[in-house]
Design a protein around this motif. Structure first.
Motif, PDB file in Angstrom:
ATOM      1  N   VAL A  53      29.771  49.700  27.372  1.00 41.66           N
ATOM      2  CA  VAL A  53      30.399  48.473  27.847  1.00 41.66           C
ATOM      3  C   VAL A  53      29.511  47.287  27.462  1.00 41.66           C
ATOM      4  O   VAL A  53      28.341  47.206  27.878  1.00 41.66           O
ATOM      5  CB  VAL A  53      30.613  48.525  29.375  1.00 41.66           C
ATOM      6  N   LEU A  54      30.085  46.354  26.665  1.00 40.31           N
ATOM      7  CA  LEU A  54      29.343  45.178  26.213  1.00 40.31           C
ATOM      8  C   LEU A  54      29.560  43.977  27.121  1.00 40.31           C
ATOM      9  O   LEU A  54      28.636  43.183  27.350  1.00 40.31           O
ATOM     10  CB  LEU A  54      29.751  44.822  24.784  1.00 40.31           C
ATOM     11  N   ALA A  55      30.772  43.803  27.607  1.00 42.00           N
ATOM     12  CA  ALA A  55      31.086  42.644  28.443  1.00 42.00           C
ATOM     13  C   ALA A  55      32.252  42.978  29.352  1.00 42.00           C
ATOM     14  O   ALA A  55      33.095  43.827  29.024  1.00 42.00           O
ATOM     15  CB  ALA A  55      31.422  41.424  27.573  1.00 42.00           C
ATOM     16  N   ILE A  56      32.296  42.299  30.503  1.00 47.33           N
ATOM     17  CA  ILE A  56      33.380  42.499  31.456  1.00 47.33           C
ATOM     18  C   ILE A  56      33.850  41.130  31.928  1.00 47.33           C
ATOM     19  O   ILE A  56      33.049  40.313  32.414  1.00 47.33           O
ATOM     20  CB  ILE A  56      32.927  43.334  32.668  1.00 47.33           C
ATOM     21  N   GLU A  57      35.170  40.879  31.775  1.00 51.94           N
ATOM     22  CA  GLU A  57      35.773  39.650  32.284  1.00 51.94           C
ATOM     23  C   GLU A  57      36.651  40.017  33.481  1.00 51.94           C
ATOM     24  O   GLU A  57      37.570  40.839  33.365  1.00 51.94           O
ATOM     25  CB  GLU A  57      36.612  38.972  31.196  1.00 51.94           C
ATOM     26  N   GLU A  58      36.361  39.410  34.632  1.00 50.27           N
ATOM     27  CA  GLU A  58      37.132  39.688  35.845  1.00 50.27           C
ATOM     28  C   GLU A  58      38.414  38.850  35.819  1.00 50.27           C
ATOM     29  O   GLU A  58      38.365  37.605  35.701  1.00 50.27           O
ATOM     30  CB  GLU A  58      36.317  39.348  37.094  1.00 50.27           C
ATOM     31  N   LEU A  59      39.563  39.524  35.922  1.00 44.90           N
ATOM     32  CA  LEU A  59      40.861  38.843  35.973  1.00 44.90           C
ATOM     33  C   LEU A  59      41.291  38.759  37.430  1.00 44.90           C
ATOM     34  O   LEU A  59      41.660  39.757  38.046  1.00 44.90           O
ATOM     35  CB  LEU A  59      41.895  39.610  35.143  1.00 44.90           C
ATOM     36  N   THR A  60      41.233  37.555  37.987  1.00 41.92           N
ATOM     37  CA  THR A  60      41.438  37.376  39.434  1.00 41.92           C
ATOM     38  C   THR A  60      42.834  36.897  39.794  1.00 41.92           C
ATOM     39  O   THR A  60      43.141  36.746  40.978  1.00 41.92           O
ATOM     40  CB  THR A  60      40.415  36.367  39.975  1.00 41.92           C
ATOM     41  N   LYS A  63      47.256  40.727  41.900  1.00 40.29           N
ATOM     42  CA  LYS A  63      47.163  41.199  43.284  1.00 40.29           C
ATOM     43  C   LYS A  63      46.000  42.152  43.483  1.00 40.29           C
ATOM     44  O   LYS A  63      45.425  42.236  44.561  1.00 40.29           O
ATOM     45  CB  LYS A  63      48.472  41.882  43.694  1.00 40.29           C
ATOM     46  N   LYS A  64      45.653  42.907  42.467  1.00 38.40           N
ATOM     47  CA  LYS A  64      44.529  43.828  42.572  1.00 38.40           C
ATOM     48  C   LYS A  64      43.499  43.473  41.517  1.00 38.40           C
ATOM     49  O   LYS A  64      43.834  42.877  40.483  1.00 38.40           O
ATOM     50  CB  LYS A  64      44.988  45.272  42.402  1.00 38.40           C
ATOM     51  N   PRO A  65      42.236  43.843  41.755  1.00 39.05           N
ATOM     52  CA  PRO A  65      41.185  43.482  40.786  1.00 39.05           C
ATOM     53  C   PRO A  65      41.426  44.173  39.441  1.00 39.05           C
ATOM     54  O   PRO A  65      41.654  45.377  39.383  1.00 39.05           O
ATOM     55  CB  PRO A  65      39.904  43.985  41.453  1.00 39.05           C
ATOM     56  N   ILE A  66      41.382  43.396  38.372  1.00 37.10           N
ATOM     57  CA  ILE A  66      41.549  43.898  37.009  1.00 37.10           C
ATOM     58  C   ILE A  66      40.391  43.366  36.169  1.00 37.10           C
ATOM     59  O   ILE A  66      39.948  42.218  36.328  1.00 37.10           O
ATOM     60  CB  ILE A  66      42.906  43.445  36.417  1.00 37.10           C
ATOM     61  N   ARG A  67      39.912  44.222  35.251  1.00 32.58           N
ATOM     62  CA  ARG A  67      38.799  43.834  34.395  1.00 32.58           C
ATOM     63  C   ARG A  67      39.210  43.968  32.927  1.00 32.58           C
ATOM     64  O   ARG A  67      39.872  44.932  32.541  1.00 32.58           O
ATOM     65  CB  ARG A  67      37.583  44.713  34.683  1.00 32.58           C
ATOM     66  N   GLY A  88      41.146  48.989  35.680  1.00 31.23           N
ATOM     67  CA  GLY A  88      41.120  48.601  37.086  1.00 31.23           C
ATOM     68  C   GLY A  88      39.971  49.187  37.871  1.00 31.23           C
ATOM     69  O   GLY A  88      39.752  48.818  39.023  1.00 31.23           O
ATOM     70  N   ALA A  89      39.232  50.118  37.285  1.00 34.31           N
ATOM     71  CA  ALA A  89      38.128  50.762  38.024  1.00 34.31           C
ATOM     72  C   ALA A  89      36.937  49.814  38.109  1.00 34.31           C
ATOM     73  O   ALA A  89      36.740  48.932  37.263  1.00 34.31           O
ATOM     74  CB  ALA A  89      37.725  52.053  37.334  1.00 34.31           C
ATOM     75  N   ARG A  90      36.103  50.029  39.136  1.00 37.83           N
ATOM     76  CA  ARG A  90      34.998  49.110  39.378  1.00 37.83           C
ATOM     77  C   ARG A  90      33.656  49.829  39.525  1.00 37.83           C
ATOM     78  O   ARG A  90      32.672  49.233  39.958  1.00 37.83           O
ATOM     79  CB  ARG A  90      35.264  48.284  40.639  1.00 37.83           C
ATOM     80  N   ALA A 114      48.374  54.254  23.207  1.00 36.24           N
ATOM     81  CA  ALA A 114      48.669  53.271  22.165  1.00 36.24           C
ATOM     82  C   ALA A 114      48.181  51.904  22.655  1.00 36.24           C
ATOM     83  O   ALA A 114      47.999  51.689  23.855  1.00 36.24           O
ATOM     84  CB  ALA A 114      50.167  53.226  21.866  1.00 36.24           C
ATOM     85  N   ALA A 115      47.953  51.001  21.699  1.00 35.18           N
ATOM     86  CA  ALA A 115      47.600  49.631  22.077  1.00 35.18           C
ATOM     87  C   ALA A 115      48.829  48.982  22.702  1.00 35.18           C
ATOM     88  O   ALA A 115      49.927  49.039  22.141  1.00 35.18           O
ATOM     89  CB  ALA A 115      47.138  48.852  20.845  1.00 35.18           C
ATOM     90  N   ARG A 116      48.656  48.375  23.878  1.00 33.97           N
ATOM     91  CA  ARG A 116      49.802  47.749  24.533  1.00 33.97           C
ATOM     92  C   ARG A 116      49.324  46.541  25.344  1.00 33.97           C
ATOM     93  O   ARG A 116      48.170  46.464  25.761  1.00 33.97           O
ATOM     94  CB  ARG A 116      50.528  48.739  25.448  1.00 33.97           C
ATOM     95  N   LYS A 117      50.249  45.635  25.560  1.00 33.26           N
ATOM     96  CA  LYS A 117      49.921  44.411  26.279  1.00 33.26           C
ATOM     97  C   LYS A 117      50.135  44.626  27.772  1.00 33.26           C
ATOM     98  O   LYS A 117      51.189  45.115  28.195  1.00 33.26           O
ATOM     99  CB  LYS A 117      50.782  43.257  25.799  1.00 33.26           C
ATOM    100  N   THR A 118      49.138  44.301  28.561  1.00 34.60           N
ATOM    101  CA  THR A 118      49.218  44.457  30.015  1.00 34.60           C
ATOM    102  C   THR A 118      48.319  43.429  30.664  1.00 34.60           C
ATOM    103  O   THR A 118      47.222  43.116  30.151  1.00 34.60           O
ATOM    104  CB  THR A 118      48.821  45.889  30.438  1.00 34.60           C
ATOM    105  N   TYR A 119      48.775  42.888  31.762  1.00 34.63           N
ATOM    106  CA  TYR A 119      48.035  41.854  32.491  1.00 34.63           C
ATOM    107  C   TYR A 119      47.629  40.695  31.580  1.00 34.63           C
ATOM    108  O   TYR A 119      46.542  40.122  31.682  1.00 34.63           O
ATOM    109  CB  TYR A 119      46.792  42.442  33.161  1.00 34.63           C
ATOM    110  N   GLY A 120      48.496  40.370  30.640  1.00 30.75           N
ATOM    111  CA  GLY A 120      48.261  39.220  29.778  1.00 30.75           C
ATOM    112  C   GLY A 120      47.309  39.466  28.630  1.00 30.75           C
ATOM    113  O   GLY A 120      46.973  38.530  27.897  1.00 30.75           O
TER     114      GLY A 120
END
Length: 834
Positions: A53-60, A63-67, A88-90, A114-120
């Motif tokens: 893991v090189l970097a983590i961006e928290e998506l706030t 409704k639930k924590p997403i990274r 979603g794991a922390r 597969a590569a897919r778009k989720t949470y923007g």
């Protein structure tokens, strides 16, 4: 015992293309019960790699924590660029090594990545947990059900399928009690080596230092319970050391949960060699380790957190402060290595050989079955204790950076190998085929026996086979290794016999007659409890309350042998009614057990030889009276309604008719009188007699009993003493004589008081009619105002026939008048209309 095929290959060079199914067939052929072969990693397809893991961006904004993570996977993606993955794991952080599945891969369960778009954001793969890889909800490296966080030494981009040993086959083997050695990879590898004819690399064949005076002090106060104990110590254990992946995965595949390095190593060695061990935190052990029996009332808190009150028969591991473990079952909480091992730097390793019976009794007494007790109670290899302890020390040195101390403690009674004398042709005679001495010797040597002698073999059993105690045990080994499938199919020569006895023939006739009358036979267990007798309304002084209580009953609710057949039949009736069958007629024949309370106490013969005639006679004298009874129960429609007319509901009369059917097969005349006997309704209970002997009861069950038992209203029942009926018959049933002369039928209707039993009227008619009467049948009962208050009319059909002539009308009428006259004299009957 779960045995990974990859682990098995370490000890036996199985053919490269051999699958788990192939090994299963070979092991089954030599007598092992291989229940299943689990295919681990079935459907798994990479790329599955190690990532960092090189970097983590928290998506706030969700409704639930997403990274949103950037993960370096090396050249595994073909570009060398980091993968962008939504997760979603922390339980992981920047810099951690994780398991990454890339687009194009397939996970267990046919889950395509597969590569897919989720949470923007576009997620280019997935960071995996143990469960997503088919590893179960494992606490892998402390990650619990979260993401797998790998140790830092693993290279980015490495193949995680191989690293985590995800693809494997696991044989699930049901080990029978006499083959405790197969609760180890060592034992299973030995069987596989024999099955394939390949050499075995025995994991217990390692260099072991001899005991010396510098080892950890040990005191054994009960050599009969523990005849061997090896103690080793290691120091400078790295408390931060983790179990390597290969060790954790082998434990998981074998069905065990990784805990901490020291505990995992003892579990691993137990699975490998078959010798349970225990590792104590040396800092928490006070003084010498001892082995003794418990003192009554002594207490111990075991590793499961339960405080247990000990029995004087329990074997304990102790230190100066008291008990620290239930020997061979479970360690104590006071000296345990904690789940993380983070505070343990010195370990005392204990490997012992305990008495199997003692361990089995302790485990059952405390309802505490463990992996250790399962092995000890089946018998472990006493000579493997030192090797198992050494193997544990070696792994702690290798994996935890520990230092093996020079002291070695081995307290042991002299080992005496077990020898068995057996004729060389004994397996031939047992199997009914010819193996020959050479084959017998070769097979015995394959299982580890030392064999000498020519016609009479002296066989020394190996230390890991405590079950080999008699010639038949050795013969079984030869037969199973040669193959049960290769035994010839030969029918035994049946001895000449006299066929079925009269009693057996009678029981078959009765069964056929009742089946023909619409009854279904139901076989029930011969056990009852006090509760069902209460439900039936059996009074306290009733002889049926005096039961034979079993020492070791199958159920605590039914600890006694039955004194009546009705409880089992009524239970079967209730079960079938509950499953939608409402028209039922069941019957059963079987023994009941009627003790008098005066039977002498039975002797306790030895188990090592057959009782002599005097002992057998004493045993028979101690048995209770065991007459054979027959019972029926019925409810619902006896005859169903249809286009042909109305149906007929089962009632008390049908129960009485069942008794008449049985009596007809026995060849006796049944007399029916009014009776009162629980659980029958006092107004609808018939007492059944043969002559002056009471042989049973029939009728409708009491409403209170029906309600207590949960069965339908108006349920009927009948129970007869078959032995009493058979005694009354006085010999075999004779076939009726077929007359060539015609029958003369006369009908009579007699008016009697309402309280006069029909059976009394019938008896008088029979006596009065004399020898010409062939049969008598009540076909109608009538009450009405025209008869007068308290009166009833009984209509009978009388059939007359002479054996040597055709009866005249005057003879038939005279016989009828004599029958009516006898009925009038004895019961006050009056011809209706006279």
């Amino acid at each position: 015992m779960r045995a990974p095929l990859s682990w098995l290959r370490e000890y036996v060079d199985l053919p490269a293309g051999e699958t788990g199914r192939d090994v299963q067939e070979r092991l089954i052929a030599v007598g092992l019960e291989v229940e299943t072969v689990d295919q681990l990693g079935a459907g798994l397809k990479g790329p599955l790699v190690v990532g960092q893991v090189l970097a983590i961006e928290e998506l706030t904004e969700f409704k639930k924590p997403i990274r949103y993570c950037q993960v370096d996977v090396g050249d595994a993606n073909g570009t060398g660029e980091p993968q962008n993955i939504v997760c979603g794991a922390r339980n992981f952080a920047v810099g951690d090594k994780v398991v990454v599945v890339l687009p194009g891969a397939t996970l267990p369960g046919d889950f395509h990545i597969a590569a897919r778009k989720t949470y923007g954001h576009t997620s280019e793969g997935m960071i995996c947990s143990a469960s997503e890889l088919g590893m179960g909800e494992s606490d892998f490296f402390g990650g619990g059900a979260g993401i797998i966080v790998l140790p830092p030494e693993y290279q980015v981009g490495a193949d995680a399928v191989e690293l985590l040993e995800l693809v494997d086959e696991v044989l699930d083997i049901a080990v029978t009690p006499d083959r405790g050695y197969c609760l180890s990879m060592r034992g299973l590898a030995r069987e596989a080596a024999i099955a394939y004819g390949l050499p075995l690399r025995d994991p217990a064949l390692i260099d072991v230092p001899a005991g010396n005076a510098h080892g950890y002090p040990v005191r054994i106060a009960d050599p009969a319970g523990c005849d061997r104990l090896v103690a080793r110590t290691v120091s400078n254990v790295n408390p931060a050391a983790l179990s390597p992946i290969w060790l954790q995965r082998r434990l998981q595949k074998a069905g065990m949960r990784p805990i901490s390095l020291a505990v995992d190593i003892t579990n691993y060695v137990m699975l490998e060699i078959g010798q349970p061990l225990h590792a104590y935190d040396r800092a928490r052990v006070d003084g010498p380790i001892g082995v003794r029996r418990a003192e009554p009332g002594e207490k111990l808190t075991t590793l499961d957190g339960t405080q247990r009150v000990l029995d004087a028969g329990d074997l304990l591991i102790t230190d100066a402060a008291g008990p620290i473990g239930l020997a061979g079952v479970m360690g104590g909480a006071s000296s345990e290595i904690d789940d993380t091992g983070a505070t343990t730097t010195a370990v005392v390793i204990e490997a012992a050989h305990f008495d199997p019976i003692s361990i089995a009794r302790t485990a059952r007494r405390h309802k505490l079955s463990s992996e250790a007790s399962r092995r000890f109670e089946r018998g472990t290899d006493p000579l493997a204790a030192a090797a198992a302890a050494q193997r544990t020390v070696d792994l702690l040195v290798l994996l935890a950076g520990a230092t093996a101390e020079a002291g070695v403690t081995e307290v042991a009674e002299p080992y005496r190998p077990r020898t068995v004398l057996m004729r060389a042709d004994h397996p031939d005679r047992v199997a009914g085929t010819r193996y020959g001495r050479e084959t017998v010797v070769r097979r015995l040597q394959q299982i580890g026996c030392a064999v000498s002698g020519s016609d009479l073999l002296t066989v020394t059993a190996p230390s890991w086979r405590p079950d080999l105690t008699a010639p038949n045990d050795l013969a079984e080994e030869v037969i199973r290794l040669e193959g049960f499938a290769n035994l010839p199919s030969t029918l035994p020569t049946a001895p000449a016999g006299g066929g079925l006895t009269e009693s057996q023939l009678l029981q078959r006739r009765i069964g056929r007659a009742l089946a023909g009358a619409g009854y279904t036979e139901a076989l029930n267990y011969p056990f009852i409890g006090e509760g069902v007798l209460d439900q039936l309304g059996v009074e306290p002084g009733d002889p049926r309350r005096r039961t034979v209580r079993l020492v070791n009953p199958l159920s605590d609710e039914e600890p006694s042998l039955r004194t009546t057949l009705l409880p089992g039949l009524l239970t079967a009736l209730r079960r079938n009614v509950g499953r939608g069958s409402h028209d039922l007629a069941l019957f059963e024949t079987g023994l009941v057990f009627l003790p008098t309370g005066e039977e002498p106490a039975p002797p306790r013969p030895s188990a090592d030889h057959r009782p002599d005639g005097e002992q057998i006679a004493a045993l028979n004298a101690s048995l209770p009276h065991q007459p054979r009874h027959l019972a029926v129960v019925l409810t619902g429609a006896r005859e169903r309604a249809g286009w042909w007319g109305e149906g007929h509901r089962a009632g008390w009369a049908d129960a009485v008719e069942a008794a008449r059917t049985v009596a007809a097969e026995v060849g006796v005349e049944l007399t029916v009188r009014q009776g009162g006997y629980p659980p029958w309704h006092p107004g609808r209970c018939a007492a059944l007699y043969v002559g002056d002997e009471l042989v049973g009861h029939a009728g409708e069950l009491h409403p209170r009993a029906v309600k207590a038992l949960g069965i339908p209203e108006r349920t009927g029942a009948m129970e007869l003493d078959l032995d009493a009926l058979e005694r009354s018959a006085g010999g075999p049933v004779r076939a009726p004589r077929v007359s060539t002369f015609p029958v003369a039928t006369q009908d009579v209707a007699l008016v009697v008081d309402h309280g006069v039993p029909a059976a009394d009227v019938e008896s008088a008619l029979r006596d009065g009619a004399g020898a010409l009467l062939e049969s008598l049948r009540l076909f109608d009962i009538f009450t009405g105002e025209q008869l007068g208050e308290g009166k009833k009319s009984l209509a009978y059909a009388l059939r007359f026939r002479a054996a040597d002539r055709t009866l005249t009308a005057d003879e038939a009428s005279a016989a009828r008048d004599a029958a009516v006259g006898a009925a009038a004299e004895r019961t006050g009957a009056v011809l209706r209309g006279a």
